[in-house]
Structures are given as C-alpha cells and as structure tokens.
Design a protein around this motif. Structure first.
Motif, mmCIF file in Angstrom:
data_model
loop_
_atom_site.group_PDB
_atom_site.id
_atom_site.type_symbol
_atom_site.label_atom_id
_atom_site.label_comp_id
_atom_site.label_asym_id
_atom_site.label_seq_id
_atom_site.Cartn_x
_atom_site.Cartn_y
_atom_site.Cartn_z
ATOM 1 N N VAL A 140 0.840 -1.199 0.000
ATOM 2 C CA VAL A 140 0.000 0.000 0.000
ATOM 3 C C VAL A 140 0.874 1.248 0.000
ATOM 4 C CG1 VAL A 140 -1.846 1.249 1.189
ATOM 5 C CG2 VAL A 140 -1.764 -1.255 1.317
ATOM 6 N N CYS A 141 0.510 2.228 -0.800
ATOM 7 C CA CYS A 141 1.239 3.494 -0.860
ATOM 8 C C CYS A 141 1.019 4.293 0.424
ATOM 9 C CB CYS A 141 0.758 4.298 -2.069
ATOM 10 S SG CYS A 141 1.703 5.810 -2.357
ATOM 11 N N ARG A 142 2.099 4.939 0.916
ATOM 12 C CA ARG A 142 1.984 5.735 2.145
ATOM 13 C C ARG A 142 1.196 7.020 1.928
ATOM 14 N NH1 ARG A 142 5.772 5.864 6.098
ATOM 15 N NH2 ARG A 142 4.430 7.424 7.070
ATOM 16 N N ILE A 143 1.078 7.498 0.687
ATOM 17 C CA ILE A 143 0.313 8.710 0.400
ATOM 18 C C ILE A 143 -1.020 8.289 -0.223
ATOM 19 C CG2 ILE A 143 0.268 10.889 -0.861
ATOM 20 C CD1 ILE A 143 2.431 10.830 1.209
ATOM 21 N N ASP A 144 -2.132 8.763 0.345
ATOM 22 C CA ASP A 144 -3.430 8.379 -0.211
ATOM 23 C C ASP A 144 -3.757 9.233 -1.438
ATOM 24 O OD1 ASP A 144 -4.407 10.842 0.652
ATOM 25 O OD2 ASP A 144 -5.573 10.016 2.308
ATOM 26 N N GLU A 145 -4.898 8.985 -2.036
ATOM 27 C CA GLU A 145 -5.270 9.665 -3.266
ATOM 28 C C GLU A 145 -5.604 11.143 -3.055
ATOM 29 O OE1 GLU A 145 -5.436 7.957 -6.708
ATOM 30 O OE2 GLU A 145 -3.892 7.349 -5.266
ATOM 31 N N ASP A 146 -5.760 11.559 -1.804
ATOM 32 C CA ASP A 146 -5.994 12.968 -1.493
ATOM 33 C C ASP A 146 -4.702 13.696 -1.130
ATOM 34 O OD1 ASP A 146 -8.770 12.689 -1.850
ATOM 35 O OD2 ASP A 146 -9.006 11.919 0.187
ATOM 36 N N GLY A 147 -3.573 12.988 -1.184
ATOM 37 C CA GLY A 147 -2.286 13.607 -0.873
ATOM 38 C C GLY A 147 -1.916 13.584 0.590
ATOM 39 N N ASN A 148 -2.672 12.854 1.425
ATOM 40 C CA ASN A 148 -2.376 12.772 2.853
ATOM 41 C C ASN A 148 -1.516 11.548 3.159
ATOM 42 O OD1 ASN A 148 -4.095 15.041 3.465
ATOM 43 N ND2 ASN A 148 -5.846 13.670 3.158
ATOM 44 N N ILE A 149 -0.733 11.639 4.239
ATOM 45 C CA ILE A 149 0.158 10.543 4.632
ATOM 46 C C ILE A 149 -0.601 9.520 5.474
ATOM 47 C CG2 ILE A 149 2.237 9.920 5.911
ATOM 48 C CD1 ILE A 149 3.308 12.691 5.361
#
Length: 419
Positions: A140-149
C-alpha cells in the motif's frame, strides 16, 4: 486470523516477492492477483511500484514510502473462498485498519486514522504448495489519493486490532482465544511434570516436560538468577507467568509449588544448588524412537532453528549460496534487520551480502567452513556455529550480517547518503 503491518523503504523488492516475479523464484506457492486499487489493472511489479513511487516522489522526507501487510486467516474459514470473497476480506480489513484512533496509556493520541482504503494498493493471495495454507499480501502506498500521509505509528497494533475485529465480525476464533483456551491444558501438564519429579531441579522439570512435547527456555537476569521461562510446543509459546492458578508456576514460585506436592521429599532435601542454564532438545529431532528425551545442561550450545517450513510470522525467501538456490521461511523482523544492514540505496553489493548473511542465519553455511546439510534442523551439537541460547533472532541476524561483511566487504554507492 493474524495480521501484520510494517512501513518499508524497499517497496520494489516487496512487490517483486508478492507478485511472484522475484529473481530465480521457483514458485513454491500458488499466487493469485486479487486486486489493484486506484491503478491500471494487470500491471507487473515494476509498473505497480512506479505508480506508487510517482505519488511519493514529492515527499523525500518519507523514507518508508509503502506499507507491507500480511493477513493470515485460518484455512478452515477460507477453503471455499472465491477471488471476490478475498477482495471483500481485504476491503473489510482495510476499513477496520483505517477506522482506529490509537491512544497511549495516558489517553493521548499516538496514531490517527489512516486511509489505506483510499490509497494505491496491490493485493495478492499466496497458498502454500503442500498444505494449501492461504495468506493475503498487500503493498500500500503511504500517500493516499488525497495527498495525505498514512501514518505508521503503532502500525502493528493497528493491524492486530483490525484482524481481531474482522474475526469477531465473521464469527472466526482469534489467535488470542485459541492461545487462552490451551493454557489450562498446558498448566495441567506442568503440574503433572512436577508431581512426577522426585526432587526439584530445572533440569528434571525440563526432562518431564520434554516427554510431553515441550521445550523449556529459561530467562535470566543480569545477576544470573532465573527470572522467567517460556514453554514452546510447535508454533505455540507459553510464558510461565500465565500458567497455573494464582501464578503458582512462575519461576519464583514453582519450587514452592513442587514442595507442596512433595512435602516429605522437600524436608529431606539439601539447599537447592545453583540453577543451571538448560535447553531441552526436541524429542522428534534429537531422540530415537522409544528413547528417553535427552536434556543438555551446558552453556552456549547453539540453537538450531528449522526455517524450512512456513509459519504466520515468516516470509518466503529465496537466496543463492555457493552456486545453489535455496528456499527458506525467514522471520519478518530478521529480513527487516538485514534490509537495514545492507540498504540497497547505499550498498552496491547488498545482494551477495544479504545472501551470505541469510546462509549463515539458516545454517546453510558457517563462517567456520562447516556446511549444515539440511540448513536449519541440524542435529550436531558439537558444531560451533549457530544462535546462542541467550541470543535472540535479531542479535543472531546482526552477527550473521557482521560475518558476511567481514568476508565480502561493503561496497558503498558513490554519492548515496541515508536521509
């Protein structure tokens, strides 16, 4: 159901392993792609990693840019699962993982809710080739699709609680419940072992327990006094402090418990001799059929772990040594340790260094020149190399890494510095 989570920096290596594309992979498992979220479907490991790396490239302060998760439900609960069922399990788990605010003992928030449900992720199912035991892997990417960590504070606690919640929702028994249900029987086995002892000693206690399939490991304080012990049986571990009634089987009270069971012998006994450090050998490995299990009363006899079988806390690992390829199942914490010791971003020859360290760790090779045929289940107690009884797996892994570095030497990448 068991779940583990960790934020990592070596995302491409994890992705190659999860997808089955790692170099020289023999595919000992059946691997099925379950879903790719917020990405084009059907990409290979490099494509998936590129998608995630692009999202995090503007955040050089985030060293660990992906989260690695492993979810291991009991086989009997998932034997009829379809791909859609596994997708639903992942979605349910991700929601339970996200919907937590974790507090410390003072009631302060140490981990705010995450959003892995709204982040790029790739989820794959691995099934053991022999047993069919399933475990779900996700990157899973550490940055979500809204740009939050997606914060990684107390991430292991978050994964454990999510697994507990899903297991309860689905009516599955949790590992803690299974563990607690076994404690009465283990406690009774310990009491029976004490009843059979004609005189008290840790050696005798270990021998009686070995006859019942347990291994006894003592824990000492700095002054050499035994402060606790752990019983191993298969993949289960039981602390002496959680056994018995009223803590009557703890290291500090067990001799008194024996005295209550044998009042006449206790009166005749001389003062208890100094407690030895002991390790009970596993009967199935070290004793012939019909023989009485043997107990070693020696210091510094190497511990020979068998890393040839999968367990929930281990990851399948392939490595090369002396021109041969090997498959082993290494504790996740050990792999993380070696990844830190030989950081691929800084060390040019990280792969041969890690291969040799794992060969030392699994006893495929020895710095003293001895080769252990099976690599992990050695039955030769006179050999010099192995994990010391007082040394945990991480300490041994550090020692293996040091030995590998001495023999090969680290080659630093030019211009690379750890951030």
């Amino acid at each position: 159901m068991i779940a583990k989570a960790k934020s990592i920096s070596h995302g491409i290596r994890a992705m190659l392993y999860v997808s089955g594309e790692s170099r020289n992979k023999k595919h000992p498992e059946k691997i099925t792609r379950i879903c790719d979220n917020f990405m084009p479907q059907g990409m290979d490991a490099s494509g998936i990693w590129t998608e995630m790396k692009f999202v995090t490239m503007d955040r050089p302060d985030i060293k660990n840019n992906v989260i690695r998760l492993e979810i291991s439900p009991a086989m009997e609960h998932t034997e009829d699962f379809t791909v859609e069922d596994w997708q639903q399990l992942w979605n349910d788990f991700a929601a339970a993982f996200d919907n937590q605010e974790i507090l410390n003992e003072d009631g302060e928030v140490i981990s705010v809710p995450t959003n892995i449900s709204g982040s790029k992720s790739s989820v794959w199912l691995h099934e053991e080739s022999d047993s069919g035991i399933p475990h779900l892997h996700a990157i899973v990417c550490r940055i979500d699709e809204d740009g939050n960590i997606n914060n990684d504070h107390a991430i292991h606690i978050r994964a454990h609680r999510a697994a507990e919640k899903i297991a309860l929702q689905r009516g599955w028994v949790t590992p803690r419940h299974i563990h607690e249900s076994r404690i009465p029987q283990v406690s009774e086995d310990c009491m029976e072992a004490l009843r059979e002892l004609s005189e008290w000693s840790w050696e005798g206690y270990a021998e009686k327990l070995a006859a019942r399939g347990y291994e006894l490991y003592l824990r000492k304080g700095n002054e050499g006094i035994i402060r606790g012990y752990v019983l191993h049986k298969g993949s289960s571990r039981f602390k002496g402090s959680e056994l018995g009634k009223g803590r009557n089987l703890t290291a500090s009270r067990i001799e008194r418990t024996w005295e209550k069971l044998h009042p006449k012998q206790a009166k005749q006994e001389s003062p208890t001799p100094k407690q030895p450090v002991i390790t009970a050998q596993e009967p199935s490995v070290h004793a012939e059929a019909g023989e009485k299990p043997q107990v070693n009363v020696k210091r510094n006899i190497p511990v020979y772990e068998d890393y040839t079988e999968w367990q929930p806390d281990r990851l399948h690992t392939e490595f090369e040594h002396d021109g041969k390829n090997y498959d082993r199942y290494i504790p996740e914490k050990v792999l993380d340790c070696l990844n830190d010791e030989f950081d691929f971003r800084e060390v040019a020859n990280w792969q041969p260094l890690q291969n040799l360290a794992i060969a030392f760790f699994t006893l495929v090779a020895s710095p003293y020149g001895e080769v252990f045929g099976g690599g992990g289940g050695g039955s030769q107690p006179d050999l010099k190399w192995g994990r010391d009884p007082e040394e945990d797996e991480i300490e041994f892994a550090h020692r293996c890494a040091l030995e590998a570095s001495h023999r090969i030497g680290k080659q630093k990448k030019s211009g690379m510095k750890r951030k």
